[in-house]
Design a protein around this motif. Structure first.
Motif, short mmCIF file in Angstrom:
data_model
loop_
_atom_site.label_atom_id
_atom_site.label_comp_id
_atom_site.label_asym_id
_atom_site.label_seq_id
_atom_site.Cartn_x
_atom_site.Cartn_y
_atom_site.Cartn_z
N THR A 501 0.74 -1.25 -0.01
CA THR A 501 0.28 -0.12 -0.01
C THR A 501 0.78 1.31 0.16
OG1 THR A 501 0.01 0.02 2.47
CG2 THR A 501 -1.94 -1.12 1.12
N GLY A 502 2.25 1.20 -0.06
CA GLY A 502 3.10 2.40 0.02
C GLY A 502 4.59 1.87 0.37
N ILE A 503 4.93 2.81 1.40
CA ILE A 503 6.27 2.76 1.67
C ILE A 503 6.16 2.45 3.51
CG2 ILE A 503 7.20 3.77 -0.13
CD1 ILE A 503 7.72 6.44 1.56
N LYS A 504 7.26 1.82 3.98
CA LYS A 504 7.58 1.83 5.25
C LYS A 504 9.13 2.51 5.37
CE LYS A 504 8.73 -1.41 9.32
NZ LYS A 504 8.51 -2.79 9.68
N VAL A 505 9.13 3.54 6.42
CA VAL A 505 10.19 4.13 6.48
C VAL A 505 10.92 4.10 7.97
CG1 VAL A 505 11.16 6.54 6.54
CG2 VAL A 505 9.26 6.03 4.90
N ARG A 506 11.94 3.74 8.24
CA ARG A 506 12.41 3.53 9.41
C ARG A 506 13.68 4.43 9.56
NH1 ARG A 506 13.97 -0.40 13.65
NH2 ARG A 506 16.15 -0.03 14.26
N GLN A 507 13.92 5.16 10.80
CA GLN A 507 15.05 5.91 11.08
C GLN A 507 15.98 5.56 11.99
OE1 GLN A 507 14.28 9.33 13.62
NE2 GLN A 507 12.11 9.00 13.48
N ASP A 508 17.38 5.65 11.69
CA ASP A 508 18.48 5.22 12.46
C ASP A 508 19.27 6.38 12.35
OD1 ASP A 508 17.68 2.47 13.63
OD2 ASP A 508 17.30 2.41 11.41
N ARG A 509 20.46 6.55 13.23
CA ARG A 509 21.34 7.55 13.06
C ARG A 509 22.12 7.38 11.96
NH1 ARG A 509 25.89 9.64 17.57
NH2 ARG A 509 26.91 11.24 15.97
N PHE A 510 22.56 7.98 11.11
CA PHE A 510 23.70 8.06 10.22
C PHE A 510 25.02 8.33 10.66
CE2 PHE A 510 26.23 9.34 6.70
CZ PHE A 510 25.96 8.42 5.71
N LEU A 511 25.94 7.35 10.37
CA LEU A 511 27.22 7.72 10.74
C LEU A 511 28.00 7.52 9.53
CD1 LEU A 511 27.55 6.29 14.19
CD2 LEU A 511 27.70 8.70 13.57
N GLU A 512 29.11 8.25 9.18
CA GLU A 512 29.96 7.87 8.13
C GLU A 512 30.82 6.68 8.07
OE1 GLU A 512 32.82 10.98 7.71
OE2 GLU A 512 34.03 10.42 9.52
N GLY A 513 30.88 5.87 9.40
CA GLY A 513 31.67 4.82 9.32
C GLY A 513 30.85 3.59 9.19
N GLY A 514 29.43 3.73 9.23
CA GLY A 514 28.48 2.47 8.83
C GLY A 514 27.54 2.57 9.93
N PRO A 515 26.71 1.54 10.10
CA PRO A 515 25.54 1.57 11.24
C PRO A 515 25.96 1.76 12.48
CG PRO A 515 25.32 -0.25 9.58
CD PRO A 515 26.62 0.24 9.22
N ALA A 516 25.16 2.73 13.25
CA ALA A 516 25.50 3.04 14.52
C ALA A 516 25.39 1.99 15.60
CB ALA A 516 24.60 4.24 14.99
N ARG A 517 26.08 1.92 16.55
CA ARG A 517 25.76 1.04 17.83
C ARG A 517 24.50 1.34 18.54
NH1 ARG A 517 31.32 2.01 20.98
NH2 ARG A 517 30.39 4.24 20.39
N PRO A 518 23.89 0.35 19.18
CA PRO A 518 22.81 0.65 19.70
C PRO A 518 22.78 1.93 20.80
CG PRO A 518 23.13 -1.55 20.06
CD PRO A 518 24.42 -0.82 19.11
#
Length: 909
Positions: A501-518
Motif C-alpha cells: 500500500t505504500g512505503i515503510k520508513v525507518r529512522q536510525d542515526r547515520f554515521l560515516e563509518g557505517g551502522p550506529a551501535r545501539p
C-alpha cells in the motif's frame, strides 16, 4: 598600572550581584605609537548586597586605579584589594564596606594597551600608507579593549567618545554628535592636543541596549561612498555608507548597492523597522571574516570588495551573501540576543538562515517566501539549490561523525566559545531552519518569526522562545518537533522499503563509518518526509505534511509511479532505497521532463556518494548515477558531481591505478563541456553558463586535459606580459594554479609578485591558489617560508586550504605543520582560526589514511593544549578512520567500475 597574576578558577561566568547599566567610554587612539588609552565610567546596579565587584579584563589590558562612586551620596570608595585571574580574564575589586542591594554606583577606571595584529579586541590593520584600527569583540573579546561585563546577557547602553589624530576618521555604532566634546577631570589627559588642533575628539550618540560583543569603534584615514534607503514601514530615510582606506574605495560600490537593496526587504519580512539612525560598513585588510556590529558592520576586503568593471560571479555571490548576512544580524542577534553562548544556534544559526539562508532559500514557486532577498535581486543564481551544495552537504558531512556536537551545546568555559563558530554550527542550524520553514509553510513561518522578534525586542532569549513564536503562528507543537534537531547530535538515515500500500520508513542515526551501535542510536527525530510523487508525467505532487515521529511507520503511496522521499532536498537526513528503486529514481532524474527538481538531483548526487562512503551502497552505485546524469545541463548538478569526483580522487590519490582512471573519467565529463562552451566569457552569458564554463575548465585542467592546460598557459604568458584581458576573472584561480603547477619557477615568481601587490581581492585569492600549487619541492618550501614571514594571520587558513588540495605537497605540508606548530598556534591563539586550520588542513596532513596515521596524529597532539580546537581535532581524527575504512571497503569496487566503464565508454554528454 597594575598587571595580571596567574591563578586558577573553577567558574567562568560572572557573579550576578552587580550588573552594568551604562558605559561612558573614552578611547584615545595613537596610530603613530600604535597604542590606545582609555577611561570608562560604568553605571552599576547593585542587585544583591556585596563587597566584591567582578568584571572581565584580558591580560594585555593594563588597568589603572579603580574608584567606585556611590549614588546618590557621591561617596568615593577605593578597593581594599584587587585580584586578577588570567585563566578566566576577570578582575575582582573588594571594598571594605558592603554595597547595599537596590542602589547604584559608578565604576571609574583607566586602562591602556598596545595595538597589535591579533585580529581580536581593538587592533591594527595595515594598508598601503600605514595602519588603521578597528574592533572585533565577538564572542568574548571586548575585554581586550576595555574593562566590562563581557557576557551577552549583560546588556547596557554605551556612550562612546573617540580621540584621534587630526586628519583621521573615527567611527562607532552610532552617528557622531555635532559638538566637539571636552574632557572632564577623569579624562583630561585623553583630550590633550584637542584644543590646539593636533587631535580631534568625536562623541557619538548613545546606543540602544546591547551586548558588549556588538560594541564597535575604528580610526584611520578612511574615505567613504554613501547611499540611503527609505523605510517601507515608516517612510524614514536613513544614510548608508561604506568606508575603506583610499586605495580600496573604488571597489566598494557593489557591496553598498547590496545593502541598499536588502534593508527594506528585511523590514518587510520581519515587519520591524531597522532601529538605528544609520548603517555603515567598514572594510579592512586584516579581519578574519565579517562582523555584525550594530550600526557598523566590519569585514575583510575579500568579503566586500570587487572590481566594478570585471567582477566574477563567485566574488559577487560572496559579497552579496556576506553583506546580506550581516544586515540580517541587525535584527537577529542585535535586537534579540542569546542569554549565553550555548544558545549559539538561536543566535548564529538563525542569523545565518536569514543572512545567508533565508536569502538563498527563495527560488521556486514551491518554496516558502524567502524569495524576499537575494532571490529578488538575483533569481538567476538559484540560491536555494546552491544552499544544498554549500551548506546542507557540509552539515551532513560533519554531523555524520561520532565526534559531532549538537547545534545547541553547553559552553561553560568562555575560552571554548570560539569552537562553536564552526561550519557545523552555521550550516546545520541553517539547514534545520530551512527544513522547518518548508514543513510549516512560508507565511506562517515568517509570521511566527516576526511575532518572536516583537515579543523580545532588546532582550535576551533562548531557542524555545523562537519555537514558541512559530508554534503560535502555525498551531503546531514546534518546540517538541524541533527539540532533538538542536539538542542532539547527528541526523537520521531513513531506510525505505516498499509495501503493497505504500512505503515503510525507518529512522536510525547515520554515521560515516557505517551502522550506529545501539548506544549511539537512541535519538528519535520528528522527520518531515516531503513525499514527491508523479501526478502526471512530468508533473510533481508534493506532500509536505507527512511526519515520521517514531522509529518506523508506514505511509500510503502509489509505488507504481516515480516517487522520492525528501522533496527538493529540504530535509536534514539521508534516504536509503533498494538498489532497484534507486536505479528507477536515477532514470527519472535524468529525463528532460523529470518530476524531480534541480534541488532533488543535487541532493541525490551528494547522498549517493555519502551512502557509498559509509558502506550502505556500493560506490559504483554513485558512479552509475553520475553516468545516468551525463546529459545534465544545470551547473549546480555538475557542481555536486564535480565536488564528489574530486573527493574520491583525493581519497585514492596514492593509488596510481585508481587516481589516473578517475582523472580519465573526469576528463570525459569536463573536456566536452570545455569544447562546447570555450574559454571566452560574455556579459550576455547566463549565470549558469558562466559558472558551468568555469567548472568545466577547472575540472579539465585538474584532470590533466592537455588542450585545456596548453590554452591556460598561453593565456598566463600574455597576462604576465601585460595583457590583463587574457585571463577572464572567472578563470584566475585555475590559470594561476595551472601555471605554477606546469610552468614552474618563472610562473611562481610572477604569481608571487601579484600576491605581494594585488590590484583586486580576486587576484589575491587566485595568487594564494597559485602559490600553494607547486609540484616542485623547492617552490613548496618557498611558500612555506612565505607563510612564516609575510602572510598575515587572517590568510593562514587560505594557504593551508590551498595546500590541502595539492597531493604533491601533502607530506611536506605535514612536516611543515609539525615543525612550526607552536609558532602557528601562537599567532592564532587569540582567534578561532586555528580551528579552521585543523578542519581544512589536518586530515591531509596525515595523507595516507590508515589507522596508523590516526595513532601518529594522536601522539603528536598528546602534549599540546588543544582546548580551543579539540572538537575540530576529534572530527579530523574521525575523518582519518572513516577514510581508511572507505578505501579498504571500496577499492575493488571502484576499480571494477572504472575498468568496465573504460571498456565500454558511453557518450558522457
Amino acid at each position: 598600572m597594575v598587571s595580571f597574576s596567574e591563578s586558577a578558577s573553577d567558574h567562568y561566568r560572572l557573579p550576578t550581584e552587580v550588573r552594568p547599566r551604562h558605559y561612558d567610554l573614552t578611547i584615545r587612539t595613537d596610530l603613530e605609537k600604535e597604542k590606545f588609552t582609555g577611561f570608562v565610567k560604568i553605571v552599576l546596579e547593585i542587585v544583591k548586597a556585596t563587597k566584591i565587584v567582578t568584571f572581565n579584563a584580558a591580560t594585555e589590558l593594563l588597568l589603572g586605579p579603580a574608584t567606585l562612586v556611590l549614588a546618590p551620596s557621591g561617596t568615593h570608595l577605593t578597593p581594599a584589594e584587587t585580584k586578577f585571574d588570567a585563566s578566566t580574564e576577570r578582575a575582582s575589586l573588594t571594598f571594605a564596606e558592603e554595597l547595599p542591594a537596590g542602589t547604584n554606583a559608578t565604576l571609574h577606571l583607566g586602562f591602556e594597551s598596545e595595538l597589535t595584529d591579533s585580529l581580536t579586541g581593538y587592533y591594527k590593520s595595515t594598508w598601503a600608507k600605514g595602519i588603521c584600527t578597528l574592533t572585533q569583540f565577538e564572542p568574548t573579546d571586548a575585554r581586550r579593549a576595555l574593562p566590562c561585563w563581557d557576557e551577552p546577557l549583560l546588556k547596557a547602553t554605551f556612550s562612546v567618545t573617540l580621540v584621534s589624530r587630526k586628519g583621521t576618521v573615527s567611527l562607532s555604532n552610532m552617528p557622531a554628535l555635532s559638538d566637539t566634546p571636552v574632557g572632564d577631570a577623569d579624562t583630561k589627559a585623553l583630550f590633550e592636543g584637542v584644543k590646539d588642533g593636533s587631535w580631534d575628539a568625536t562623541k557619538f550618540e548613545t546606543t540602544p541596549l546591547m551586548s558588549t560583543y556588538l560594541l564597535a569603534f575604528a580610526n584611520g584615514e578612511f574615505v567613504h561612498l554613501e547611499s540611503s534607503y527609505k523605510s517601507p514601514l515608516s517612510g524614514k530615510v536613513r544614510p548608508l555608507r561604506i568606508y575603506t582606506t583610499p586605495d580600496m574605495i573604488g571597489q566598494a560600490q557593489y557591496a553598498l548597492d547590496i545593502k541598499e537593496k536588502v534593508l527594506p526587504l528585511y523590514e518587510q519580512v520581519f515587519n520591524i523597522e531597522y532601529p538605528l539612525p544609520k548603517l555603515d560598513t567598514l572594510v579592512a585588510n586584516e579581519l578574519a571574516g565579517a562582523m555584525e556590529n550594530w550600526g557598523l558592520i566590519t569585514g575583510r576586503a575579500t568579503a566586500y570588495l570587487v572590481d566594478p568593471e570585471n567582477a566574477d560571479i563567485a566574488a559577487k555571490k560572496r559579497i552579496a551573501g556576506t553583506q546580506s548576512h550581516e544586515v540580517a544580524h541587525m535584527w537577529f542577534g542585535n535586537i534579540t540576543t542569546m542569554k549565553w553562548w550555548d544558545n549559539l544556534f538561536r543566535d548564529l544559526g538563525r542569523f545565518y538562515y536569514f543572512g545567508q539562508f533565508l536569502i538563498p532559500h527563495l527560488i521556486t514557486s514551491l518554496q516558502m517566501g524567502e524569495n524576499i532577498v537575494l532571490d529578488k535581486i538575483y533569481p538567476e543564481w538559484k540560491v536555494d539549490a546552491d544552499f544544498i551544495n554549500n551548506h546542507l552537504n557540509v552539515a551532513l558531512r560533519l554531523d555524520a561523525k561520532l565526534s559531532s556536537h549538537p547545534i545547541e551545546v553547553a559552553v561553560p568555559d568562555a575560552g571554548q566559545i570560539g569552537q562553536m563558530f564552526n561550519l557545523l554550527s552555521y550550516s546545520k542550524a541553517a539547514s534545520v531552519l530551512r527544513m522547518l520553514s518548508k514543513f510549516v509553510g512560508e507565511e506562517k513561518f515568517l509570521k511566527g518569526v516576526s511575532s518572536y522578534l516583537k515579543k523580545h525586542l532588546y532582550s535576551n532569549t533562548v531557542t524555545r522562545n523562537l519555537w514558541e513564536g512559530i508554534g503560535e503562528a502555525t498551531g503546531l507543537d514546534v518546540p517538541r518537533i524541533m527539540d532533538n534537531w538542536v539538542s542532539k547530535m547527528g541526523f537520521p538515515l531513513l531506510t525505505v522499503t516498499e509495501t503493497p500500500t505504500g512505503i515503510k520508513v525507518r529512522q536510525d542515526r547515520f554515521l560515516e563509518g557505517g551502522p550506529a551501535r545501539p548506544e549511539d542510536n537512541e535519538t528519535i527525530w520528528s522527520v518531515p518526509l516531503g513525499l514527491v510523487t508523479a501526478a502526471a508525467p512530468g508533473q510533481a505532487l508534493v506532500d509536505n505534511d507527512a511526519l515520521l515521529e517514531t522509529r518506523s511507520a508506514e505511509f500510503a503511496l502509489d509505488t507504481s509511479k516515480p516517487f522520492k522521499v525528501n522533496a527538493d532536498t529540504n530535509g536534514v537526513y539521508h534516504v536509503l532505497y533498494t538498489p532497484t528503486r534507486l536505479a528507477a529514481i536515477a532514470s527519472e532524474a535524468a529525463k528532460p521532463d523529470s518530476i524531480f527538481s534541480l534541488s532533488d538531483r543535487i541532493g541525490l548526487v551528494h547522498e549517493a556518494f555519502a551512502l557509498g562512503k559509509a558502506g550502505y551502497l556500493q560506490l559504483s552505485a554513485a558512479l552509475d548515477l553520475v553516468d545516468e546524469l551525463r546529459a545534465e545541463k544545470e551547473f549546480l548538478v555538475w557542481d555536486s558531481i564535480d565536488t564528489n569526483l574530486d573527493g574520491i580522487t583525493h581519497t585514492w590519490w596514492e593509488s596510481e591505478k585508481v587516481a589516473e582512471q578517475l582523472k580519465v573519467l573526469r576528463r570525459a565529463l569536463c573536456s566536452p563541456l570545455v569544447e562546447k562552451l570555450g574559454l571566452e566569457y560574455s556579459k550576455d552569458d547566463s549565470a549558469d553558463i558562466t559558472q558551468l564554463r568555469t567548472l568545466a575548465v577547472t575540472g579539465a585542467a585538474t584532470a590533466g586535459d592537455t588542450g585545456t592546460i596548453k590554452a591556460l598557459l598561453e593565456r598566463f604568458t600574455r597576462y604576465i606580459a601585460g595583457d590583463t584581458s587574457a585571463i577572464p576573472v572567472d578563470l584566475l584561480n585555475v590559470t594561476f594554479s595551472t601555471a605554477v603547477k606546469h610552468a614552474g619557477a618563472p610562473a611562481y615568481d610572477a604569481v608571487l609578485k601579484l600576491f605581494e601587490n594585488p590590484k583586486t581581492p580576486s587576484i589575491e585569492v587566485a595568487a594564494i591558489r597559485g602559490l600553494t600549487s607547486p609540484i616542485d619541492a623547492t617552490l613548496q618550501a618557498r611558500t612555506f617560508d612565505l607563510i612564516l614571514s609575510k602572510v598575515g594571520n587572517q590568510d593562514l587558513f587560505y594557504f593551508f586550504r590551498g595546500f590541502s588540495t595539492n597531493t604533491e605537497a601533502l607530506d611536506a605540508l605535514r612536516e611543515f605543520f609539525e615543525a612550526n606548530y607552536h609558532s602557528i598556534n601562537k599567532r592564532l591563539e587569540t582567534t578561532f582560526l586555528m580551528i579552521s586550520v585543523i578542519q581544512v588542513g589536518f586530515i591531509p596532513l596525515l595523507p595516507h589514511a590508515s589507522e596508523d596515521d590516526r595513532v601518529k596524529a594522536e601522539a603528536f597532539f598528546e602534549d599540546k593544549d588543544t582546548r580551543k580546537y579539540n572538537q575540530a581535532l576529534a572530527q579530523a581524527l574521525d575523518g582519518i578512520s572513516a577514510k581508511a575504512a572507505f578505501i579498504e571497503r571500496s577499492t575493488s569496487d571502484v576499480i571494477t567500475w572504472l575498468e568496465k566503464w573504460r571498456k565500454a565508454p558511453r557518450a558522457m554528454l
